[in-house]
Motif scaffolding. Structure first.
Motif, mmCIF file in Angstrom:
data_model
loop_
_atom_site.group_PDB
_atom_site.id
_atom_site.type_symbol
_atom_site.label_atom_id
_atom_site.label_comp_id
_atom_site.label_asym_id
_atom_site.label_seq_id
_atom_site.Cartn_x
_atom_site.Cartn_y
_atom_site.Cartn_z
ATOM 1 N N ASP A 81 16.739 42.782 27.120
ATOM 2 C CA ASP A 81 15.331 42.824 26.737
ATOM 3 C C ASP A 81 15.080 41.894 25.561
ATOM 4 O OD1 ASP A 81 15.304 44.676 28.647
ATOM 5 O OD2 ASP A 81 14.615 46.350 27.418
ATOM 6 N N SER A 82 16.012 41.892 24.600
ATOM 7 C CA SER A 82 15.831 41.050 23.435
ATOM 8 C C SER A 82 15.811 39.579 23.843
ATOM 9 C CB SER A 82 16.953 41.296 22.438
ATOM 10 O OG SER A 82 16.813 40.411 21.368
ATOM 11 N N ILE A 83 16.684 39.228 24.758
ATOM 12 C CA ILE A 83 16.709 37.844 25.235
ATOM 13 C C ILE A 83 15.358 37.492 25.849
ATOM 14 C CG2 ILE A 83 17.754 36.303 26.923
ATOM 15 C CD1 ILE A 83 20.387 37.793 26.431
ATOM 16 N N GLY A 84 14.833 38.421 26.653
ATOM 17 C CA GLY A 84 13.523 38.188 27.249
ATOM 18 C C GLY A 84 12.450 38.008 26.187
ATOM 19 N N GLN A 85 12.529 38.806 25.129
ATOM 20 C CA GLN A 85 11.508 38.729 24.083
ATOM 21 C C GLN A 85 11.604 37.404 23.331
ATOM 22 O OE1 GLN A 85 12.757 42.329 22.275
ATOM 23 N NE2 GLN A 85 11.840 43.574 23.891
ATOM 24 N N LEU A 86 12.826 36.990 23.004
ATOM 25 C CA LEU A 86 12.989 35.718 22.312
ATOM 26 C C LEU A 86 12.494 34.559 23.167
ATOM 27 C CD1 LEU A 86 14.713 37.307 20.259
ATOM 28 C CD2 LEU A 86 16.202 35.320 20.141
ATOM 29 N N LYS A 87 12.785 34.653 24.461
ATOM 30 C CA LYS A 87 12.387 33.556 25.337
ATOM 31 C C LYS A 87 10.884 33.518 25.530
ATOM 32 C CE LYS A 87 16.739 32.598 27.312
ATOM 33 N NZ LYS A 87 17.793 32.925 28.245
ATOM 34 N N ALA A 88 10.280 34.698 25.535
ATOM 35 C CA ALA A 88 8.821 34.726 25.648
ATOM 36 C C ALA A 88 8.204 34.053 24.430
ATOM 37 C CB ALA A 88 8.339 36.163 25.783
ATOM 38 N N ALA A 89 8.752 34.317 23.227
ATOM 39 C CA ALA A 89 8.223 33.694 22.018
ATOM 40 C C ALA A 89 8.434 32.188 22.072
ATOM 41 C CB ALA A 89 8.909 34.277 20.790
ATOM 42 N N GLU A 90 9.604 31.799 22.581
ATOM 43 C CA GLU A 90 9.898 30.377 22.699
ATOM 44 C C GLU A 90 8.900 29.695 23.628
ATOM 45 O OE1 GLU A 90 13.757 29.732 24.290
ATOM 46 O OE2 GLU A 90 13.625 27.544 24.189
ATOM 47 N N ALA A 91 8.632 30.341 24.768
ATOM 48 C CA ALA A 91 7.693 29.755 25.726
ATOM 49 C C ALA A 91 6.305 29.633 25.115
ATOM 50 C CB ALA A 91 7.639 30.593 26.991
ATOM 51 N N GLN A 92 5.974 30.527 24.194
ATOM 52 C CA GLN A 92 4.665 30.478 23.551
ATOM 53 C C GLN A 92 4.656 29.517 22.363
ATOM 54 O OE1 GLN A 92 1.751 32.109 24.516
ATOM 55 N NE2 GLN A 92 3.003 32.413 26.337
ATOM 56 N N GLY A 93 5.818 28.945 22.074
ATOM 57 C CA GLY A 93 5.903 28.022 20.956
ATOM 58 C C GLY A 93 5.783 28.722 19.609
ATOM 59 N N TRP A 94 6.174 29.986 19.556
ATOM 60 C CA TRP A 94 6.083 30.748 18.299
ATOM 61 C C TRP A 94 7.415 30.627 17.591
ATOM 62 C CZ3 TRP A 94 5.478 36.778 17.823
ATOM 63 C CH2 TRP A 94 5.095 37.100 16.510
ATOM 64 N N THR A 95 7.517 29.716 16.633
ATOM 65 C CA THR A 95 8.816 29.443 16.021
ATOM 66 C C THR A 95 8.931 29.985 14.602
ATOM 67 O OG1 THR A 95 7.945 27.287 15.416
ATOM 68 C CG2 THR A 95 9.318 27.390 17.387
ATOM 69 N N ASP A 96 7.830 30.424 14.011
ATOM 70 C CA ASP A 96 7.945 30.886 12.620
ATOM 71 C C ASP A 96 7.987 32.410 12.534
ATOM 72 O OD1 ASP A 96 5.401 31.238 13.474
ATOM 73 O OD2 ASP A 96 4.430 30.530 11.647
ATOM 74 N N VAL A 97 8.734 33.009 13.438
ATOM 75 C CA VAL A 97 8.858 34.459 13.414
ATOM 76 C C VAL A 97 10.313 34.827 13.088
ATOM 77 C CG1 VAL A 97 9.235 34.509 15.910
ATOM 78 C CG2 VAL A 97 8.546 36.598 14.736
ATOM 79 N N THR A 98 10.473 35.882 12.310
ATOM 80 C CA THR A 98 11.812 36.379 11.987
ATOM 81 C C THR A 98 12.065 37.624 12.816
ATOM 82 O OG1 THR A 98 11.515 35.582 9.732
ATOM 83 C CG2 THR A 98 13.333 37.125 10.137
ATOM 84 N N TRP A 99 13.263 37.714 13.373
ATOM 85 C CA TRP A 99 13.600 38.852 14.218
ATOM 86 C C TRP A 99 14.517 39.791 13.451
ATOM 87 C CZ3 TRP A 99 11.301 38.813 19.044
ATOM 88 C CH2 TRP A 99 10.775 37.596 19.466
ATOM 89 N N LEU A 100 14.079 41.015 13.247
ATOM 90 C CA LEU A 100 14.897 42.017 12.573
ATOM 91 C C LEU A 100 15.374 43.003 13.646
ATOM 92 C CD1 LEU A 100 12.509 42.622 9.543
ATOM 93 C CD2 LEU A 100 14.503 41.127 9.632
#
Lengths: 286, 395, 601
Positions: free
Chosen positions: B236-255
């Motif tokens: 699920d985490s991989i899916g979430q990171l990839k979704a952010a990547e696809a949206q071009g959201w790069t300034d997010v920190t993942w805790l």
């Protein structure tokens, strides 16, 4: 909301491609293939395995995966074509339910249930219009869905193979009598849809979370998409997939719909069935 | 309707055959100087945790080769619960009632604690899971896992984000399965109590095992989250990171939590925004040369067991168990093991930040340390994010 | 043996038929008591799992086996049952576990109705799509919402005397026995006949006045009810309800297992449940990963589905062969010759025109039972019927002849309501049938038989004619009519009756329904020449004897000539000639239409 709706496009495109495959199979070989997405999943996992464990570059690996997906599909086609050539759609489709179960469990055994280290072929945003992002994958799946539907339409209406295929689906026995190689053609249909399904899953899966069950269950929204076209019309199947994806994306933005949104494909299916089956129809030709 | 008689006979025959196959070792304690130790694990189905019991088995095999505990060999019985509640209950009955285990060690299961906690109390047997997942692993009298647990881990990841990284606008996305929601809410509350900060919003409706998380990511971005604290399983985490990547959201920190701390995960994601931060529940195993993990690492490599937090947990549970049991004078039985665990001294280990202690308490949630690690974009490798353990301050 | 005990009255036979299932249930419960005492604790717990699965499989057997539908959400209904039990537990509802269990079953049944209802005309595959969609949606939703009491860890306590595993197992055995009895009697009754009929042919069901959708709905709802009960039992077994007990993949596996085991047979449902628990257990013993269990089910499922056989059938056939080698009961092979012996005797009796048991309604000649006016029907560009006009007077047998492809069967389909798009009017006793479904028409007394086999092989002759007749019948009446048409006796299984004689059973069933008019679509196909003649004689007597009118569709002129006074000839969808037999058959146009037709003889 708009961003959310557009975010659903990638998923919608995937539903649309699988929906088109389901429609083609239903029309041409009289099967609602419940293992459609599972076949794609399996082929994709083979590709992942080839990349991560056998060290193949990504494109050859995907090619092998596509071939394997197509072969599994063809094998199901051969089994059904050999033992249930004259059976009704229900009995033929039931076989694919067993295959679905088989493929999911086998993939747990062969590939485990960890996400695979899969470098996405496509990633990142494609472009941005006034703050709204469209991802590359969304573009890809939508284009593939339209392309597959269009080319299937052209093949079916314009080429001699297509006309034979249609004859085959409408009058299998007669078609056989006039010398159309029924079995070869129907196995070809199985193989093609299996390969197309695998290709799309292989390209979309790495950009999403990709466990075997979630990928295999994609057949539910895909069936919803196909139902919009009554398992007959390719264009409506594409529309159905996209609409469903967009609706789901939009619904995810509303927290009050948090539970209800899971039921979207189901409600979509029931709604369409009620509409399309409002007139009584009978099982056998006579 | 004669058929139903036949059915009964068929059913009876089936069950009896099984019973015969199963053998009749329903005694207690295990004869011939053997110590029967059980373990209930999710080994098949869509989410599996095989390494904890594999690691524990490696430890026990090692002991057995060196003469066992005070001359007693350990018969380690690992049972699969398939992630299915009825099977989990049956599995516990198999090792506890049929095999006569003296304790359960090194279990790792999604549901086992919740299902069997009462049964263990009833049978007066103690369990030391390698990895406890659900709240009942930490809040019941007869279970004390070797790991910190996802709830303290959540408090720690929030602490690290707000205090060490200095982030505001942290949003919490929770994937809730079973009875975990109140425990996570408590964990978030504890962070608020310590720091006086509140999450921007908490969404506890994020589904497990969804195929596409784009819409949740889009929502978080539009809400203005600078960091996302999530409790995902790996896919699920991989899916979430990839979704952010696809949206071009790069300034997010993942805790995130220890559940994603694996080499597999590091290989699967390359774009991680401002970085993925995890308070590892055990000393970070990816820091391969550090002396803290050498013993564990050597044993795992020798036995071809994957290097993960799960195998650390299973390894530790088995080590703790051996240390406690070696101190027992006289016969090793369920009673004597229980007694020993209840009266044990806390055990220090370089792989954990808090000593392990079972004791007679009604809950066992005392492990409050994690070691921060990070995964930065494009590196595909976990790195240490601190020099020392991160502790949750006492209230 | 039975032959020797002749003086058994019908009443006694009925009594034993009622009592025997209860005796079997009692034996089964006694066996359960024995098992609960004898088995080691762990196996008692496994045996509870067997019973839970058996209840769910019983339900699946009804939908998938008896009614022939694909339902992939059995455990979703189990989840509903579990939800109700945990909910009532949290609410502290009165009544205790057993009552909650029943409530869970009922609510699951209602949910089944609600799911089935919108898709009333669930064609096989559509139902599969709907149920898989439901299973997937509920699965995700359940993980998110959770069962009542899960979050607080509120365990569901087992009811008083059934607290420990052994006694709870006994409770489960009692529940299973009750479910098996209920399913047995429902299967023997009208609902059961309806399910088997609808599984074999929807058209056949509608033509017998049965409602296709209500048959499917009752099957689906009954199955859901059993699913709900099984879900409630799991809650009692585990103490908690967790979504992991009710995943879609397990529902899929259960469906495949139901097919594979042949769960529509009660004993095979139990056998399937033993497999459900034993296969993973054996894999565990052999150290094989558990995931192989579903792989095995998948492979065996494909095998069963493609070959159309199942373990239940194979085991039963094997056992049946063994018992058949001992001459115990009058088997079908014994019965069959006696029927053909009987046939000539009937034809001997025929000329003496025996007195009608029914006071034949005053043959008010002139009043028309069936009037067909200006009937047209086209399929695409093909005009199958064009302005057809036809009338059948009270008590008459009208023949409808025509070469192959003349539109005879289309006409029957239109009259009986299967082609609602046709134009023109059909009147029964002067009442227009427009807008009425085939089921409605059949219930009003407009009955038909089919040219193709529409007789469900899963039923006995008696159960079938009772279902078709749709009214209370004395055993003597049935025997008499069956005998009259030369059909095998009531207890014969239709699967053992040859195709030709099965059509006679169909005719007998519809005659027993006392319709106003009976349309017979080539009833003689598949019969020998002698049987042909016998049938002709019986048909000629039928109107007077049973008080009905008939429209006989044939292309065999011999039969028509010997039965019908009036004949209508159809050719290329149009009425070519109509009138008294002699006139019509002398018509040159008719002769020309038939010229070259080999069947004309």
């Amino acid at each position: 909301m708009l961003q959310g709706a557009l975010a659903g496009l990638a998923a919608g495109g995937l539903y649309a491609v699988l929906g088109v495959c389901l429609t083609l199979m239903s029309r041409l070989v009289r099967v609602v293939n419940f293992a459609q997405a599972a076949t794609g999943m399996f082929g994709t996992y083979v590709a992942v395995w080839l990349v991560s464990d056998a060290g193949l570059p990504i494109w050859p690996a995907v090619a092998v995966g596509v071939v394997i997906g197509g072969s599994i599909s063809a094998l199901i086609g051969i089994i059904i074509g050999t033992w249930l050539p004259e059976a009704d759609t229900g009995s033929r489709s039931a076989v694919t339910v067993a295959v679905l179960l088989f493929l999911i469990s086998l993939s747990f055994i062969l590939f485990g249930n960890r996400p695979q280290p899969f470098r996405p072929v496509l990633s990142g945003p494609a472009f941005q219009v006034s703050g709204v992002v469209i991802s590359q994958v969304a573009i890809f799946t939508v284009v593939v869905a339209v392309l597959v539907a269009l080319s299937a339409h052209v093949v079916l209406t314009k080429t001699s193979v297509g006309i034979r295929l249609r004859a085959l689906s409408e009058r299998p026995t007669t078609a056989e009598l006039v010398g159309i190689p029924a079995r070869t053609l129907s196995v070809a249909v199985w193989a093609t849809t299996g390969a197309v399904g695998t290709l799309v899953v292989a390209i979309v899966a790495p950009t999403q979370s990709n466990d075997a069950t979630a990928l295999s269950m994609l057949v539910v929204p895909a069936a919803a998409a196909a139902l919009l076209g009554g398992f007959r019309r390719l264009d409506l199947a594409v529309v159905g997939g996209l609409v469903l994806g967009v609706l789901q994306g939009a619904a995810a933005q509303l927290s009050q719909l948090s539970v209800a949104r899971h039921f979207l494909p189901f409600l979509f299916i029931v709604g369409l069935l009620v509409w399309s089956q409002r007139k009584e129809v009978w099982d056998a030709a006579r | 309707m004669k058929t139903a008689v036949r059915a009964t006979v068929v059913a009876a025959a089936g069950v009896l055959t099984l019973a015969a196959c199963g053998g009749d070792d329903g005694g207690g304690g295990g004869g011939g100087g053997e110590i029967v130790v059980g373990s209930v694990n999710t080994l098949s189905g869509p989410a599996t945790f095989p390494e904890a019991s594999e690691a524990a088995k490696a430890v026990f095999d090692d002991i057995n080769e060196n003469g066992g505990i005070n001359g007693h060999r350990i018969n380690y019985r690992v049972v699969d619960d398939k992630g299915d509640p009825a099977a989990a209950a049956a599995a516990a009955r198999e090792v506890v009632a049929s095999d006569g285990a003296v304790a359960l060690v090194g279990s790792a299961s999604l549901i086992e604690c919740q299902i069997n906690a009462d049964y263990y109390v009833q049978e007066e047997i103690l369990s030391m899971p390698g990895i406890g997942v659900d709240p009942d692993c930490f809040q019941t009298p007869n279970i004390a896992p070797a790991n910190t647990g996802p709830f303290h881990d959540m408090t720690m990841t929030l602490l690290y984000g707000s205090e060490e990284l200095g982030l505001d606008d942290i949003c919490v996305l929770l994937e809730i399965a079973g009875n975990t929601l109140p425990a996570y809410q408590d964990a978030i509350q504890r962070w608020t109590d310590i720091t006086g900060k509140e999450p921007l919003y908490v969404d506890d409706s994020v589904p497990y095992g969804a195929s596409d998380y784009t819409s949740y990511i889009v929502r978080a971005r539009e809400a203005g989250c600078a960091a996302l604290a999530i409790n995902p399983i790996e896919p699920d985490s991989i899916g979430q990171l990839k979704a952010a990547e696809a949206q071009g959201w790069t300034d997010v920190t993942w805790l995130l939590l220890t559940s994603v701390y694996s080499e597999n995960y590091a290989n699967a994601v390359s774009e991680t925004g401002e970085g993925v931060y995890v308070p590892a529940e055990f000393y970070p195993f990816t820091d391969a040369d550090s002396p803290e993990v050498q013993e564990w690492r050597d044993l795992m490599l020798a036995n071809d067991i994957e290097l993960t937090s799960f195998s650390q947990g299973g390894f530790l549970a088995a080590k703790y168990f051996i240390e406690v049991v070696e101190g027992i004078d006289g016969e090793i039985t369920r009673e004597s093991v229980r007694e020993a665990l209840h009266t044990m001294d806390p055990i220090e280990d370089p792989m954990v930040g808090t000593p392990y202690y079972f004791g007679p308490g009604d809950t066992h949630h005392d492990n409050t340390a994690g070691f921060p690690v990070k995964l930065l974009s494009g590196t595909n490798e976990w790195e240490l994010a601190a020099d020392d353990w991160l502790h949750i301050p006492e209230d | 043996m039975r032959l020797v005990d002749r003086p058994w009255t019908a009443h006694q036979v009925r009594l034993t038929r009622l009592a025997r299932p209860f005796m079997v249930a009692a034996v089964a419960i006694a066996a359960g008591l024995g098992l609960s005492a004898a088995l080691p604790g762990y196996y008692v717990y496994l045996a509870i799992s067997v019973i839970v699965a058996a209840v769910a499989l019983l339900g699946l057997g009804i939908v998938s086996g008896s009614a022939g539908m694909i339902a992939l959400c059995q455990l979703t209904f189990a989840a509903v049952g579990a939800w109700v039990v945990t909910g009532l537990n949290v609410a502290g509802a009165p009544g205790g576990f057993v009552l909650w269990l029943a409530a869970g079953g009922l609510v699951a049944g209602v949910v089944g109705l609600l799911v089935g209802l919108p898709a009333l005309r669930l064609r096989g595959v559509n139902l599969a799509v709907v149920t898989l969609g439901l299973a997937a949606a509920v699965d995700v939703a359940l993980v998110q919402v959770q069962f009542p009491g899960t979050t607080e860890g509120r365990f569901v306590d087992r009811p008083g005397p059934f607290g420990d595993d052994r006694s709870y197992f006994i409770l489960c055995v009692l529940v299973l026995a009750a479910c098996c009895l209920a399913v047995h009697f429902v299967q023997q009754g009208r609902w059961g006949s309806g399910w088997k009929s609808v599984a074999f042919s929807e058209r056949g069901t509608a033509a017998a006045g049965g409602s296709v959708s209500s048959s499917k709905l009752t099957a689906f709802a009954t199955s859901a009810t059993l699913g709900g009960i099984s879900g409630g039992l799991v809650v009692g077994q585990v103490g908690l309800a967790l979504p992991a007990s009710f995943t879609p993949i397990q529902s899929l596996a259960l469906y495949v297992l139901a097919i594979m085991a042949g769960a529509y047979l009660i004993d095979m449902a139990i056998f399937g449940a033993v497999l459900w628990v034993a296969v993973p257990e054996l894999l565990k013993r052999w150290g094989v990963p558990q995931d192989w269990g579903f792989v095995v089910f998948g492979v065996l499922g494909v095998q069963a589905l493609t070959s159309g056989t199942n373990l239940g059938m194979i085991i039963r056939t094997a056992l049946w062969r063994r018992s058949a080698s001992k001459p115990v009961a009058p088997t079908v092979s014994d019965a069959a010759p006696s029927v053909s012996d009987a046939a000539p005797s009937v034809s001997d009796a025929a000329p003496t025109s025996d007195p009608a048991p029914h006071p034949s309604p005053a043959p008010a000649r002139g009043s028309m039972v069936l009037e067909v006016d200006d009937l047209s029907m086209s399929f695409g560009h093909v005009q199958a019927l064009r302005g057809v006009q036809l009338a059948v007077p009270e008590g008459a047998v009208v023949g409808l002849i025509g070469p192959n492809g003349a539109g005879k069967s289309t006409l029957v389909d239109v009259i009986s309501g299967f082609l609602p798009r046709a134009t023109g009017t059909v009147r029964l006793d002067g009442v227009s049938m427009a807008g009425r479904s085939p089921t409605r028409r059949a219930r009003l007394g407009l009955r038909r038989t089919f040219q193709q086999d529409r007789v469900p092989p899963g039923l006995t002759v008696g159960a079938y004619v009772r279902y078709v007749a749709r009214r209370r019948l004395a055993a003597e009446d049935i025997a008499e009519v069956l005998d009259f048409f030369g059909c095998p006796p009531e207890r014969t299984r239709l699967a053992d009756v040859d195709a030709g004689r099965r059509r006679l059973v169909e005719v007998a069933g519809h005659v027993l329904a006392q319709p106003r008019i009976l349309l017979l679509d080539e009833p003689a196909a598949g019969l020998s020449h002698d049987e042909h003649l016998a049938l002709a004689q019986r048909l000629r007597q039928a109107p007077a004897r049973f008080g009905l009118s008939m429209l006989l569709i044939e292309h065999d002129l011999d039969l028509v000539r010997s039965v019908c006074d009036t004949i209508t000839v159809l050719d290329f969808g149009e009425v070519l000639a109509s009138g008294p037999q002699a006139d019509v058959l002398a018509d040159p146009a008719v002769l020309k239409a038939y010229m070259g037709e080999t069947e004309m003889l």
